[in-house]
Scaffold this active site. Structure first.
Site, PDB file in Angstrom:
ATOM      1  N   ASN A   9      27.549  -6.529 -25.200  1.00  0.00           N
ATOM      2  CA  ASN A   9      27.854  -7.516 -24.171  1.00  0.00           C
ATOM      3  C   ASN A   9      26.914  -8.707 -24.383  1.00  0.00           C
ATOM      4  OD1 ASN A   9      28.217  -8.992 -21.825  1.00  0.00           O
ATOM      5  ND2 ASN A   9      27.282  -7.464 -20.475  1.00  0.00           N
ATOM      6  N   TRP A  10      27.468  -9.767 -24.925  1.00  0.00           N
ATOM      7  CA  TRP A  10      26.623 -10.928 -25.272  1.00  0.00           C
ATOM      8  C   TRP A  10      26.226 -11.750 -24.056  1.00  0.00           C
ATOM      9  CZ3 TRP A  10      28.848 -13.479 -30.391  1.00  0.00           C
ATOM     10  CH2 TRP A  10      28.589 -12.604 -31.462  1.00  0.00           C
ATOM     11  N   LYS A  11      26.878 -11.529 -22.928  1.00  0.00           N
ATOM     12  CA  LYS A  11      26.596 -12.323 -21.716  1.00  0.00           C
ATOM     13  C   LYS A  11      26.701 -13.823 -22.057  1.00  0.00           C
ATOM     14  CE  LYS A  11      23.802  -8.436 -20.274  1.00  0.00           C
ATOM     15  NZ  LYS A  11      22.687  -7.888 -19.501  1.00  0.00           N
ATOM     16  N   HIS A 102      30.393  -5.433 -13.993  1.00  0.00           N
ATOM     17  CA  HIS A 102      29.016  -5.435 -14.502  1.00  0.00           C
ATOM     18  C   HIS A 102      28.067  -5.756 -13.345  1.00  0.00           C
ATOM     19  CE1 HIS A 102      25.382  -6.640 -16.601  1.00  0.00           C
ATOM     20  NE2 HIS A 102      25.829  -5.912 -17.613  1.00  0.00           N
ATOM     21  N   GLU A 104      25.596  -7.601 -13.082  1.00  0.00           N
ATOM     22  CA  GLU A 104      25.311  -9.031 -12.895  1.00  0.00           C
ATOM     23  C   GLU A 104      26.442  -9.718 -12.123  1.00  0.00           C
ATOM     24  OE1 GLU A 104      24.462  -9.951 -16.996  1.00  0.00           O
ATOM     25  OE2 GLU A 104      22.664  -8.714 -16.848  1.00  0.00           O
ATOM     26  N   GLU A 176      25.244   2.072 -15.858  1.00  0.00           N
ATOM     27  CA  GLU A 176      24.158   1.143 -16.145  1.00  0.00           C
ATOM     28  C   GLU A 176      23.238   1.052 -14.934  1.00  0.00           C
ATOM     29  OE1 GLU A 176      25.281  -1.766 -19.472  1.00  0.00           O
ATOM     30  OE2 GLU A 176      25.881  -2.678 -17.588  1.00  0.00           O
ATOM     31  N   GLY A 182      18.236  -4.892 -18.954  1.00  0.00           N
ATOM     32  CA  GLY A 182      17.433  -6.063 -19.313  1.00  0.00           C
ATOM     33  C   GLY A 182      15.948  -5.922 -19.011  1.00  0.00           C
ATOM     34  N   SER A 219      18.927  -1.333 -21.579  1.00  0.00           N
ATOM     35  CA  SER A 219      17.825  -1.338 -22.552  1.00  0.00           C
ATOM     36  C   SER A 219      18.029  -0.348 -23.701  1.00  0.00           C
ATOM     37  CB  SER A 219      16.490  -1.095 -21.844  1.00  0.00           C
ATOM     38  OG  SER A 219      16.243  -2.126 -20.900  1.00  0.00           O
ATOM     39  N   GLY A 240      23.233  -4.929 -24.166  1.00  0.00           N
ATOM     40  CA  GLY A 240      23.038  -6.358 -23.924  1.00  0.00           C
ATOM     41  C   GLY A 240      22.142  -6.946 -25.003  1.00  0.00           C
ATOM     42  N   GLY A 241      20.850  -7.023 -24.710  1.00  0.00           N
ATOM     43  CA  GLY A 241      19.879  -7.687 -25.587  1.00  0.00           C
ATOM     44  C   GLY A 241      20.005  -7.326 -27.062  1.00  0.00           C
TER      45      GLY A 241
HETATM   46  P1  PGA Z   1      20.511  -4.632 -21.852  1.00  0.00           P
HETATM   47  O1  PGA Z   1      21.848  -4.999 -21.052  1.00  0.00           O
HETATM   48  O2  PGA Z   1      20.927  -3.800 -23.030  1.00  0.00           O
HETATM   49  O3  PGA Z   1      19.932  -5.957 -22.250  1.00  0.00           O
HETATM   50  O4  PGA Z   1      19.631  -3.874 -20.913  1.00  0.00           O
HETATM   51  C1  PGA Z   1      22.830  -4.026 -20.843  1.00  0.00           C
HETATM   52  C2  PGA Z   1      23.989  -4.618 -20.115  1.00  0.00           C
HETATM   53  O5  PGA Z   1      23.787  -5.516 -19.273  1.00  0.00           O
HETATM   54  O6  PGA Z   1      25.144  -4.220 -20.332  1.00  0.00           O
END
Ligand code: PGA
Length: 255
Positions: A9-11, A102, A104, A176, A182, A219, A240-241
Site C-alpha cells: 500500500n503505497w499511500k 484502511h 487511515e 492491522e 507506521g 510495520s 506500507g513503508g
Molecule cells: P506500515 O503500514 O507497513 O508502514 O506499518 C501498513 C499499512 O498501513 O497498511
C-alpha cells in the site's frame, strides 16, 4: 491451501519512476524465482489511482507477475460526486484488488463501518477483490478488549457478505492493529496469530472461512515477515513503508 497475498500500500507516496522500478526489480529475478513467487503468492501493488492504467499497461506489456490494487473506492457508483472514483472505474484501470476501510481512512477521513461495507459491496460488484481492513487502537489492546473491538468491526462486514450472497466470492481481511501501523512496532507473530484465528472464527459464522485470506499489516519488514507468515492463520501481508523499496518488497514477496 490458501494462496498468500502480499500487498503493498503505497499511500500518498511514489511516482511513475517507482512504478517502473518495481516492474524492473521483479523482471530482473531469475525465471525460477519468479515462478516460485507466482505459485505461492498474489503480489499486488496499490499505487495512487492515477497511476493504475499506465502501470497496468506496463505490467501487461512486460508480462510482469505484479498485480494491481486500489487504495480506496467511492461509496457511490456514479453521479455528482466530485473527486470520487467508482469501483467500476478502478476495475477498468487495471485494479484486481481494492482496499476498503484502511485505518487511515477510518480515522483521518472519519469513515464509518457502514461506508466501509458499501465500499466492499461496490468492489464485489465490479469484480475487484476486496481487502477489508480491521484493527484496534492501543487503548483497546491495553484494556484487553481488542477481540470485542475487532468483532464489532467484522460483524457488519460479515453480515453484508452473507445477506448479499457474497459468501462464496473471494475476499481478504487485513488485520492491522492501529498501534502497529507506521510505528515500527509490529505485533508479535503470536499476537497476530491469535487475532487471525479469532477473525477466522467470527467469519466462519457467516461463510466457509477456511478459504478466506486473512493478512497481517503493521510495520511488516523482510526481517519480521518470515516469522509472521509462518503462523497458521496469517495468509500474507499488507505492507506500507517497506512496500516503497523495490528490494525490500521483492524480499517480502519471496519469503
Ligand atoms: P506500515 O503500514 O507497513 O508502514 O506499518 C501498513 C499499512 O498501513 O497498511
Amino acid at each position: 491451501m490458501r494462496k498468500r497475498l502480499i500487498a503493498g500500500n503505497w499511500k500518498l507516496n511514489g511516482n511513475w519512476a517507482l512504478c517502473e522500478q518495481f516492474v524492473d526489480a521483479f523482471a530482473s529475478l531469475p525465471a525460477a524465482s519468479l515462478e516460485a513467487i507466482k505459485q505461492q503468492a498474489d503480489v499486488v501493488i496499490c499505487p495512487t489511482a492515477v497511476y493504475l492504467s499506465r502501470f497496468d499497461a506496463l505490467i501487461q506489456s512486460t508480462s510482469s507477475i505484479l498485480q494491481l490494487g486500489a487504495q480506496d473506492v467511492s461509496t457511490e457508483s456514479q453521479g455528482a460526486y466530485t473527486g470520487e472514483i467508482a469501483a467500476s472505474m478502478l476495475a477498468e484501470s487495471g485494479a484486481g484488488f481494492g482496499i476498503a476501510g484502511h485505518s487511515e481512512r477510518r480515522h483521518r477521513f472519519a469513515e464509518t463501518d457502514q461506508q466501509v461495507v458499501q465500499k466492499m459491496q461496490n468492489l464485489f460488484a465490479a469484480n475487484v477483490l476486496p481487502i477489508v481492513c480491521v484493527g484496534e487502537p492501543i487503548e483497546q489492546r491495553e484494556a484487553g478488549s481488542a477481540e470485542s473491538f475487532i468483532e464489532a468491526q467484522l460483524l457488519p462486514i460479515a453480515t453484508a457478505v452473507a445477506e448479499h450472497g457474497l459468501a462464496e466470492r473471494p475476499m481478504a481481511i487485513a488485520y492491522e492493529p492501529i498501534w502497529a501501523v507506521g510505528t515500527g512496532k509490529s505485533a508479535t507473530p503470536e499476537q497476530a496469530q491469535s487475532m487471525h484465528a479469532f477473525i477466522r472464527s467470527v467469519m466462519a459464522r457467516f461463510m466457509d472461512a477456511d478459504s478466506l485470506r486473512i493478512i497481517y499489516g503493521g510495520s511488516v519488514t523482510p526481517e519480521n515477515a518470515t516469522a509472521l507468515m509462518a503462523m497458521a492463520d496469517i495468509d500474507g501481508a499488507l505492507i506500507g513503508g517497506a512496500s516503497l523499496d523495490p528490494e525490500q518488497f521483492v524480499a517480502l514477496a519471496s519469503v
